[in-house]
Scaffold this active site. Sequence first.
Site, PDB file in Angstrom:
ATOM      1  N   HIS A  82       0.909  -1.092   0.015  1.00  0.00           N
ATOM      2  CA  HIS A  82      -0.066  -0.088  -0.008  1.00  0.00           C
ATOM      3  C   HIS A  82       0.783   1.286  -0.181  1.00  0.00           C
ATOM      4  O   HIS A  82       1.713   1.376   0.683  1.00  0.00           O
ATOM      5  CB  HIS A  82      -0.751  -0.115   1.361  1.00  0.00           C
ATOM      6  CG  HIS A  82      -1.587   1.145   1.477  1.00  0.00           C
ATOM      7  ND1 HIS A  82      -2.020   1.891   2.507  1.00  0.00           N
ATOM      8  CD2 HIS A  82      -2.814   1.292   0.448  1.00  0.00           C
ATOM      9  CE1 HIS A  82      -2.922   2.734   2.199  1.00  0.00           C
ATOM     10  NE2 HIS A  82      -3.315   2.519   1.322  1.00  0.00           N
TER      11      HIS A  82
ATOM     12  N   HIS B 166      -0.822  11.068  -1.699  1.00  0.00           N
ATOM     13  CA  HIS B 166      -2.187  10.791  -1.154  1.00  0.00           C
ATOM     14  C   HIS B 166      -2.923  11.815  -0.743  1.00  0.00           C
ATOM     15  O   HIS B 166      -4.222  11.955  -1.222  1.00  0.00           O
ATOM     16  CB  HIS B 166      -1.917   9.712   0.130  1.00  0.00           C
ATOM     17  CG  HIS B 166      -3.234   9.305   0.715  1.00  0.00           C
ATOM     18  ND1 HIS B 166      -3.802   9.836   1.714  1.00  0.00           N
ATOM     19  CD2 HIS B 166      -3.933   8.253   0.536  1.00  0.00           C
ATOM     20  CE1 HIS B 166      -4.822   9.314   1.964  1.00  0.00           C
ATOM     21  NE2 HIS B 166      -4.934   8.194   1.195  1.00  0.00           N
TER      22      HIS B 166
HETATM   23  O1  G3P Z   1      -6.102   0.961  -1.868  1.00  0.00           O
HETATM   24  C1  G3P Z   1      -6.916   1.153  -0.890  1.00  0.00           C
HETATM   25  C2  G3P Z   1      -6.774   2.313  -0.001  1.00  0.00           C
HETATM   26  O2  G3P Z   1      -5.546   2.962  -0.527  1.00  0.00           O
HETATM   27  C3  G3P Z   1      -7.743   3.351   0.116  1.00  0.00           C
HETATM   28  O3  G3P Z   1      -7.657   4.307   0.966  1.00  0.00           O
HETATM   29  O4  G3P Z   1      -7.044   6.599   1.972  1.00  0.00           O
HETATM   30  O5  G3P Z   1      -5.288   4.758   1.735  1.00  0.00           O
HETATM   31  O6  G3P Z   1      -6.091   5.751  -0.364  1.00  0.00           O
HETATM   32  P1  G3P Z   1      -6.520   5.503   1.082  1.00  0.00           P
HETATM   33 CA    CA Z   2      -5.008   4.729  -1.988  1.00  0.00          CA
END
Ligand code: G3P
Ligand code: CA
Length: 292
Positions: A41, A83
């Site tokens: 992630h 992000h």
């Molecule tokens: O890929 C799932 C996740 O990234 C969604 O939430 O806020 O981490 O972008 P966020």
């Molecule tokens: Ca994400």
Amino acid sequence: MHARAVAALATALAAVAALLLPVSGARAVDAQRPQPVVVAHRGASSHAPENTLPAVDKAAALGFSWVENDVQRTKDGELVVVHDATLKRTTNVERLFPGRAPWNVKDFTAAEIARLDAGSWFSLAFTGTRVPTLDQYMRRLEHNHEKLLLEIKNPELYPGIEVQILKVLANDGWLDQRHLASRLIVQSFSADSVRTVHALKPAVRTALLGRPDTADLHRYAAFVDLINPSYRSLSAAYVAAVRAHRGPHGAPMGVFAWTVDDAAGARTVAGYGVDGIITNKPEVVRAALTTV
Ligand code: G3P
Ligand code: CA
């Protein structure tokens, strides 16, 4: 055997089976089913600053081919990998541009963002790391032989970003059959954005972030291949409901769960039958899955 004895035996066996089932309601991991893919992630974001080139290098070094990222747009139209809607948390923008609060990504030019340090907030060892452009990021993934779960972040702030993203992906060679088949998925919390990607380039595999009602899944099946919910909202029944629909490419729709950072959670969602696990701790998830 007498019919009543058969019934009693069946009841006893059912009771034993129920005792052996995990308390969470997950079914036992199906040995026939492939293990879920593990997605790092924002890159290997426990080891390196999220959404940066060192984060994807680290994911590759740890042996994880899938990474997730977040894409947004600068004031002058460059796509960048970051992000938050603002640059405050993950860069030194506050110090370099003190009069520019709230430091929205969309209010800064690409040249300004290129000056920011996106590493030292995480660790001084990463001082000088930059916010990558999507183009730089895609080239690095290609060099590392990685695969990408690309999230269109806050698309409502960036009208037309889907066309631009597809243009960069095409220019970097990511829309050929080889990449489309196994190395790229585009996702968003915005169904409109995902629908747009599908309309523009139907061959791209897509995912909707969130957990729509099961009664609505057939509508999403027209343009998404996967439904990617928070793992906290998941159940085996929900995964089965998703898989009962075929996506736009003819295969049963899949599920990637996020963001699972501990062994117990990884085993639970694997037991639900998910196809992928998105995690900040990929090595923890890998270890959990291999010791099931
Ligand atoms: O890929 C799932 C996740 O990234 C969604 O939430 O806020 O981490 O972008 P966020
Ligand atoms: Ca994400």
